[in-house]
Design an enzyme around this catalytic site. Structure first.
Site, PDB file in Angstrom:
ATOM      1  N   ASP A  11      -9.726  65.909  -6.122  1.00  0.00           N
ATOM      2  CA  ASP A  11      -8.995  65.984  -4.860  1.00  0.00           C
ATOM      3  C   ASP A  11      -7.598  66.522  -5.153  1.00  0.00           C
ATOM      4  O   ASP A  11      -7.106  66.420  -6.286  1.00  0.00           O
ATOM      5  CB  ASP A  11      -8.892  64.614  -4.189  1.00  0.00           C
ATOM      6  CG  ASP A  11      -8.245  64.707  -2.812  1.00  0.00           C
ATOM      7  OD1 ASP A  11      -8.878  65.292  -1.906  1.00  0.00           O
ATOM      8  OD2 ASP A  11      -7.118  64.214  -2.639  1.00  0.00           O
ATOM      9  N   SER A  12      -6.975  67.069  -4.117  1.00  0.00           N
ATOM     10  CA  SER A  12      -5.619  67.576  -4.285  1.00  0.00           C
ATOM     11  C   SER A  12      -4.618  66.447  -4.526  1.00  0.00           C
ATOM     12  O   SER A  12      -3.533  66.691  -5.051  1.00  0.00           O
ATOM     13  CB  SER A  12      -5.198  68.379  -3.052  1.00  0.00           C
ATOM     14  OG  SER A  12      -5.235  67.559  -1.896  1.00  0.00           O
ATOM     15  N   CYS A  74     -12.327  66.877  -1.305  1.00  0.00           N
ATOM     16  CA  CYS A  74     -11.180  67.436  -0.603  1.00  0.00           C
ATOM     17  C   CYS A  74     -11.723  68.459   0.384  1.00  0.00           C
ATOM     18  O   CYS A  74     -12.408  69.402  -0.027  1.00  0.00           O
ATOM     19  CB  CYS A  74     -10.235  68.095  -1.603  1.00  0.00           C
ATOM     20  SG  CYS A  74      -8.878  69.043  -0.865  1.00  0.00           S
ATOM     21  N   GLU A 159       0.424  60.328   1.846  1.00  0.00           N
ATOM     22  CA  GLU A 159       0.866  60.529   0.463  1.00  0.00           C
ATOM     23  C   GLU A 159       2.197  59.824   0.187  1.00  0.00           C
ATOM     24  O   GLU A 159       2.457  59.414  -0.941  1.00  0.00           O
ATOM     25  CB  GLU A 159       1.002  62.027   0.173  1.00  0.00           C
ATOM     26  CG  GLU A 159      -0.314  62.794   0.168  1.00  0.00           C
ATOM     27  CD  GLU A 159      -1.008  62.769  -1.182  1.00  0.00           C
ATOM     28  OE1 GLU A 159      -0.316  62.726  -2.212  1.00  0.00           O
ATOM     29  OE2 GLU A 159      -2.261  62.797  -1.207  1.00  0.00           O
ATOM     30  N   CYS A 193     -10.560  65.056   6.713  1.00  0.00           N
ATOM     31  CA  CYS A 193      -9.685  64.991   5.546  1.00  0.00           C
ATOM     32  C   CYS A 193      -9.845  63.603   4.956  1.00  0.00           C
ATOM     33  O   CYS A 193      -9.820  62.606   5.692  1.00  0.00           O
ATOM     34  CB  CYS A 193      -8.231  65.246   5.934  1.00  0.00           C
ATOM     35  SG  CYS A 193      -7.065  65.035   4.553  1.00  0.00           S
ATOM     36  N   HIS A 195      -7.893  61.825   3.350  1.00  0.00           N
ATOM     37  CA  HIS A 195      -6.718  60.948   3.480  1.00  0.00           C
ATOM     38  C   HIS A 195      -6.768  60.124   4.757  1.00  0.00           C
ATOM     39  O   HIS A 195      -6.173  59.037   4.832  1.00  0.00           O
ATOM     40  CB  HIS A 195      -5.423  61.773   3.505  1.00  0.00           C
ATOM     41  CG  HIS A 195      -5.032  62.373   2.207  1.00  0.00           C
ATOM     42  ND1 HIS A 195      -5.716  63.425   1.625  1.00  0.00           N
ATOM     43  CD2 HIS A 195      -4.007  62.089   1.361  1.00  0.00           C
ATOM     44  CE1 HIS A 195      -5.124  63.760   0.496  1.00  0.00           C
ATOM     45  NE2 HIS A 195      -4.087  62.961   0.306  1.00  0.00           N
TER      46      HIS A 195
END
Length: 274
Positions: A11-12, A74, A159, A193, A195
């Site tokens: 994942d990023s 991702c 994040e 996404c 996240h």
């Protein structure tokens, strides 16, 4: 003869940990090696070429660490890099290895959830602009209408550990209302996404009560289980000692602190210089 190795999860940043958590729940005996490219996150605003090059570099490293199977956990990488890696790079690197993404497993089944035939996608700018979700959903559910909306602030909120703060409500409410204004008949929303599941409680506050909200982790975990059952030639090279390893391209101390929010278990990562 190849030696079995862990399943790679890329994942990023941190979002892929929500997918890894579901892998561990459903397939706990396998070994997993997670790589978060935190130093170059977020990917959502980057160009196709940049996302492709970053993703390929990380996939190569996971292959070098013994992974026969890598999951791009991702959406942006799955949208912008997966097809090129599968079609152009894998045959040159090692045709016996596999790279899979998170978009196809989701689009294969999302049509089963909607009663109105109207689905909404919330994702990064990169994922939305790629058009991957409407294209793939039409393959499996041709009669379904798909509306998309990009949420550029959601990944930074997560994040930076602001996902549970009052300030996040402003952005979540605004983006939900924009999506539903595009198509008021939406009864199923895909969190496009990895996240976004951390924002689930806030999202539910701003959608109609009977709206279904799909998080990808359980869907992708079920798809991985099915894939390994159908592809024994890959499964045999996925080791089963129940270990989890973590790599980050940024500071391991920071990664470990934030990762615990996503993964819920203690995380001890190593720094990877790319």
């Amino acid at each position: 003869m190849k030696v079995p190795g862990p399943i790679g999860v890329f994942d990023s940043g941190y979002g892929g940990l929500t997918v890894l958590k579901e892998f561990v729940k459903r397939l706990p005996t396998y070994d997993y090696l997670y790589l978060g490219d935190n130093a170059r996150a977020p990917y959502g605003t980057r160009s196709f070429d940049t996302v492709y090059n970053y993703t390929l570099e990380c996939v190569r490293h996971l292959f070098d660490r013994g992974c026969a199977l890598v999951i791009l956990a991702c959406n942006t990488a799955s949208a912008k890099a997966l097809r090129s890696i599968q079609q152009n790079d894998l045959p040159k690197m090692d045709a016996t290895k596999r790279v899979l993404g998170v978009i196809r497993p989701t689009t294969e089944i999302v049509g089963r959830y909607t009663k109105s035939g109207h689905i909404g996608i919330l994702g990064t700018m990169g994922t939305v602009n790629s058009g991957s979700y409407p294209i793939e959903i039409k393959k499996f559910s041709p009669g379904v209408s798909v509306a998309q909306h990009a949420c550029p602030m959601w990944v930074p909120l997560v994040e930076n550990n602001e996902w549970n703060q009052p300030g996040a409500d402003y952005f979540v409410e605004k983006d939900i209302h924009k999506l539903l204004a595009t198509d008021p008949l939406i009864d199923t929303i895909v969190l496009g996404c990895t996240h976004y599941p951390l924002l689930m409680e806030k999202i539910r506050q701003y959608v109609p009560r009977d709206t279904q909200i799909l998080s990808q982790g359980p869907i992708v975990a079920a798809s991985l289980e099915d894939y390994l059952q159908r592809h024994k030639e890959i499964a045999v090279y996925c080791s089963e000692n129940g270990t989890r390893q973590f790599l980050t391209t940024d500071d391991p101390v920071t990664f470990d602190r934030h990762a615990a929010i996503f993964f819920e278990d203690g995380v001890q990562s190593e720094h990877l210089a790319l």
